[in-house]
Design a protein around this motif. Structure first.
Motif, PDB file in Angstrom:
ATOM      1  N   PHE A  15       0.593  -1.210   0.030  1.00 26.42           N
ATOM      2  CA  PHE A  15      -0.318   0.118   0.017  1.00 26.42           C
ATOM      3  C   PHE A  15       0.801   1.405  -0.165  1.00 26.42           C
ATOM      4  O   PHE A  15       0.530   2.459  -0.532  1.00 26.42           O
ATOM      5  CB  PHE A  15      -0.907  -0.337   1.124  1.00 26.42           C
ATOM      6  N   GLN A  16       2.168   0.582   0.471  1.00 24.57           N
ATOM      7  CA  GLN A  16       2.647   2.238   1.284  1.00 24.57           C
ATOM      8  C   GLN A  16       3.275   2.567  -0.821  1.00 24.57           C
ATOM      9  O   GLN A  16       3.805   3.490  -0.883  1.00 24.57           O
ATOM     10  CB  GLN A  16       4.229   2.165   2.088  1.00 24.57           C
ATOM     11  N   ARG A  17       3.183   1.547  -1.607  1.00 26.77           N
ATOM     12  CA  ARG A  17       4.729   1.636  -2.436  1.00 26.77           C
ATOM     13  C   ARG A  17       3.007   2.472  -3.225  1.00 26.77           C
ATOM     14  O   ARG A  17       3.562   3.209  -4.573  1.00 26.77           O
ATOM     15  CB  ARG A  17       5.035   0.715  -2.747  1.00 26.77           C
ATOM     16  N   TYR A  18       2.072   1.735  -3.277  1.00 26.04           N
ATOM     17  CA  TYR A  18       1.114   1.969  -4.672  1.00 26.04           C
ATOM     18  C   TYR A  18       1.049   3.654  -4.079  1.00 26.04           C
ATOM     19  O   TYR A  18       0.669   4.397  -5.291  1.00 26.04           O
ATOM     20  CB  TYR A  18      -0.137   1.979  -3.767  1.00 26.04           C
ATOM     21  N   LEU A  19       0.463   3.810  -2.776  1.00 26.30           N
ATOM     22  CA  LEU A  19       0.788   5.419  -2.768  1.00 26.30           C
ATOM     23  C   LEU A  19       2.162   6.496  -3.005  1.00 26.30           C
ATOM     24  O   LEU A  19       1.483   7.215  -3.603  1.00 26.30           O
ATOM     25  CB  LEU A  19       0.384   6.053  -0.936  1.00 26.30           C
ATOM     26  N   SER A  20       3.363   6.019  -3.298  1.00 23.69           N
ATOM     27  CA  SER A  20       3.953   6.241  -3.824  1.00 23.69           C
ATOM     28  C   SER A  20       3.829   6.466  -4.917  1.00 23.69           C
ATOM     29  O   SER A  20       4.506   7.567  -5.903  1.00 23.69           O
ATOM     30  CB  SER A  20       5.983   5.540  -3.091  1.00 23.69           C
ATOM     31  N   GLU A  21       3.633   5.716  -5.300  1.00 24.26           N
ATOM     32  CA  GLU A  21       4.358   5.651  -7.523  1.00 24.26           C
ATOM     33  C   GLU A  21       2.723   6.739  -7.869  1.00 24.26           C
ATOM     34  O   GLU A  21       2.752   6.652  -8.964  1.00 24.26           O
ATOM     35  CB  GLU A  21       3.398   4.140  -7.858  1.00 24.26           C
ATOM     36  N   LEU A  22       1.542   6.871  -6.854  1.00 22.97           N
ATOM     37  CA  LEU A  22       1.099   7.707  -7.259  1.00 22.97           C
ATOM     38  C   LEU A  22       0.721   9.097  -7.404  1.00 22.97           C
ATOM     39  O   LEU A  22       0.566  10.056  -8.193  1.00 22.97           O
ATOM     40  CB  LEU A  22      -0.786   7.850  -6.713  1.00 22.97           C
ATOM     41  N   GLU A  23       2.391   9.967  -6.585  1.00 23.30           N
ATOM     42  CA  GLU A  23       2.711  11.074  -6.158  1.00 23.30           C
ATOM     43  C   GLU A  23       3.159  11.500  -7.684  1.00 23.30           C
ATOM     44  O   GLU A  23       2.494  12.531  -7.333  1.00 23.30           O
ATOM     45  CB  GLU A  23       3.408  10.881  -4.920  1.00 23.30           C
ATOM     46  N   PRO A  24       3.723  10.828  -8.395  1.00 26.16           N
ATOM     47  CA  PRO A  24       4.545  12.198  -9.849  1.00 26.16           C
ATOM     48  C   PRO A  24       2.479  12.157 -10.510  1.00 26.16           C
ATOM     49  O   PRO A  24       2.761  13.442 -10.884  1.00 26.16           O
ATOM     50  CB  PRO A  24       4.895  11.011 -10.144  1.00 26.16           C
ATOM     51  N   TYR A  25       1.853  12.038 -10.493  1.00 30.24           N
ATOM     52  CA  TYR A  25       0.402  12.202 -10.761  1.00 30.24           C
ATOM     53  C   TYR A  25      -0.248  13.084  -9.822  1.00 30.24           C
ATOM     54  O   TYR A  25      -2.025  13.145 -10.496  1.00 30.24           O
ATOM     55  CB  TYR A  25      -0.550  10.701 -11.406  1.00 30.24           C
ATOM     56  N   LEU A  26       0.065  13.895  -8.772  1.00 31.85           N
ATOM     57  CA  LEU A  26      -0.626  14.344  -8.626  1.00 31.85           C
ATOM     58  C   LEU A  26      -1.016  15.697  -8.682  1.00 31.85           C
ATOM     59  O   LEU A  26       0.205  16.591  -9.375  1.00 31.85           O
ATOM     60  CB  LEU A  26       0.111  14.920  -6.721  1.00 31.85           C
ATOM     61  N   GLU A  27      -1.945  16.221  -9.138  1.00 27.77           N
ATOM     62  CA  GLU A  27      -2.410  18.065  -9.737  1.00 27.77           C
ATOM     63  C   GLU A  27      -2.520  19.153  -8.730  1.00 27.77           C
ATOM     64  O   GLU A  27      -3.074  18.910  -8.389  1.00 27.77           O
ATOM     65  CB  GLU A  27      -3.647  17.683 -10.792  1.00 27.77           C
ATOM     66  N   SER A  28      -0.964  19.577  -9.070  1.00 24.06           N
ATOM     67  CA  SER A  28      -1.056  21.045  -8.238  1.00 24.06           C
ATOM     68  C   SER A  28      -1.836  21.622  -8.564  1.00 24.06           C
ATOM     69  O   SER A  28      -2.659  22.158  -9.187  1.00 24.06           O
ATOM     70  CB  SER A  28       0.562  21.231  -9.030  1.00 24.06           C
ATOM     71  N   TYR A  29      -1.973  22.608  -7.076  1.00 20.23           N
ATOM     72  CA  TYR A  29      -3.269  23.718  -6.982  1.00 20.23           C
ATOM     73  C   TYR A  29      -2.918  24.802  -8.173  1.00 20.23           C
ATOM     74  O   TYR A  29      -1.771  24.739  -8.666  1.00 20.23           O
ATOM     75  CB  TYR A  29      -2.905  24.726  -5.815  1.00 20.23           C
ATOM     76  N   PRO A  30      -2.897  25.282  -8.708  1.00 18.62           N
ATOM     77  CA  PRO A  30      -3.249  26.331  -9.968  1.00 18.62           C
ATOM     78  C   PRO A  30      -1.867  27.518  -9.526  1.00 18.62           C
ATOM     79  O   PRO A  30      -2.265  27.735  -8.519  1.00 18.62           O
ATOM     80  CB  PRO A  30      -4.487  26.956 -10.478  1.00 18.62           C
ATOM     81  N   THR A  31      -1.253  27.534 -10.324  1.00 22.06           N
ATOM     82  CA  THR A  31      -0.750  28.639 -10.404  1.00 22.06           C
ATOM     83  C   THR A  31      -0.663  30.480 -10.466  1.00 22.06           C
ATOM     84  O   THR A  31      -1.304  30.823  -9.855  1.00 22.06           O
ATOM     85  CB  THR A  31       0.908  28.909 -11.307  1.00 22.06           C
ATOM     86  N   ILE A  32      -0.641  30.397  -8.884  1.00 24.66           N
ATOM     87  CA  ILE A  32      -1.667  32.246  -8.754  1.00 24.66           C
ATOM     88  C   ILE A  32      -0.414  32.482  -7.861  1.00 24.66           C
ATOM     89  O   ILE A  32       0.759  32.608  -7.378  1.00 24.66           O
ATOM     90  CB  ILE A  32      -2.382  31.316  -7.575  1.00 24.66           C
TER      91      ILE A  32
END
Length: 215
Positions: A72-89
């Motif tokens: 499960f920890q590896r699963y969450l870590s592998e998803l991190e690169p797919y995180l969509e950032s809050y829009p630049t402000i």
């Protein structure tokens, strides 16, 4: 190259589901119950996304195949690169959202991890005001209001977390009655906005509140 598609609140939901499945694996021996929980977790995650590519869907559904905490920890870590950032402000954009606050105090924008926030917020201790900026349909909405600690625990309207609350009181003009008719909306929210951002798993109530009080 990974294409970001997971918003902060969706990632929080995924973490919540992984925790639930792992807890079930550790406490329940009945394989039928385990399979039901696995299926439910995968379904809850998929339903949190309005649309998904087939590859992204398969990536998220892997939660139903894991057995150990390391999985499960590896699963969450592998998803991190797919995180969509809050829009630049920018600071100028923030100042335009609150034009009446000539001495607006804004946190250091360079210190914020934008992948881990659903809404940008801060408290001006001097004025006892909470400021919130939320990205909605390609634009930023800024709201402000008085905030008063309750010194009591309860459920935050934004994240539904049981934590110490504050009463957030926002004044708004009721334009349907008269331009000069001032009304107000109040809700109980987390006193700790960072923890609220780490816990929120659904934006429906947050959006409904912000849209109801925006100027």
């Amino acid at each position: 190259m990974c294409t970001p598609f997971i918003r902060n609140h969706q990632y929080n939901l995924i973490k919540k589901q992984t925790k639930f499945v792992l807890h079930t694996l550790r406490t329940v021996a009945d394989r039928r119950v385990l399979e039901t929980v696995r299926y439910s977790a995968a379904t809850n995650i998929i339903e949190a996304f309005p649309s998904l590519t087939e590859n992204h869907k398969q990536l998220l559904e892997q939660i139903s195949t894991f057995e150990t905490a390391e999985d499960f920890q590896r699963y969450l870590s592998e998803l991190e690169p797919y995180l969509e950032s809050y829009p630049t402000i920018t600071l100028k954009q923030i100042q335009k959202l609150f034009p009446k606050n000539k001495k607006l105090k804004v946190p250091d924008l360079q210190l914020i991890d934008y992948r881990n926030i659903t809404y940008l917020s801060w408290i001006d201790i001097a004025s006892n005001k909470l400021f919130i900026i939320y990205p909605y349909e390609g634009q930023f909405i800024g709201i402000e209001g008085r905030i008063t600690p309750t010194h009591k625990k309860g459920y935050c309207m934004f994240c539904n977390r049981h934590q110490e609350l504050a009463f957030f009181y926002v004044k708004t003009k009721n334009v349907n009655v008269s331009p000069d008719n001032i009304s107000a909306v109040g809700q109980y929210v987390c006193l700790d906005n960072l923890e609220c951002n780490r816990s929120i798993t659904d934006t429906a109530k947050l959006e409904r509140f912000i849209l109801s009080v925006r100027k």
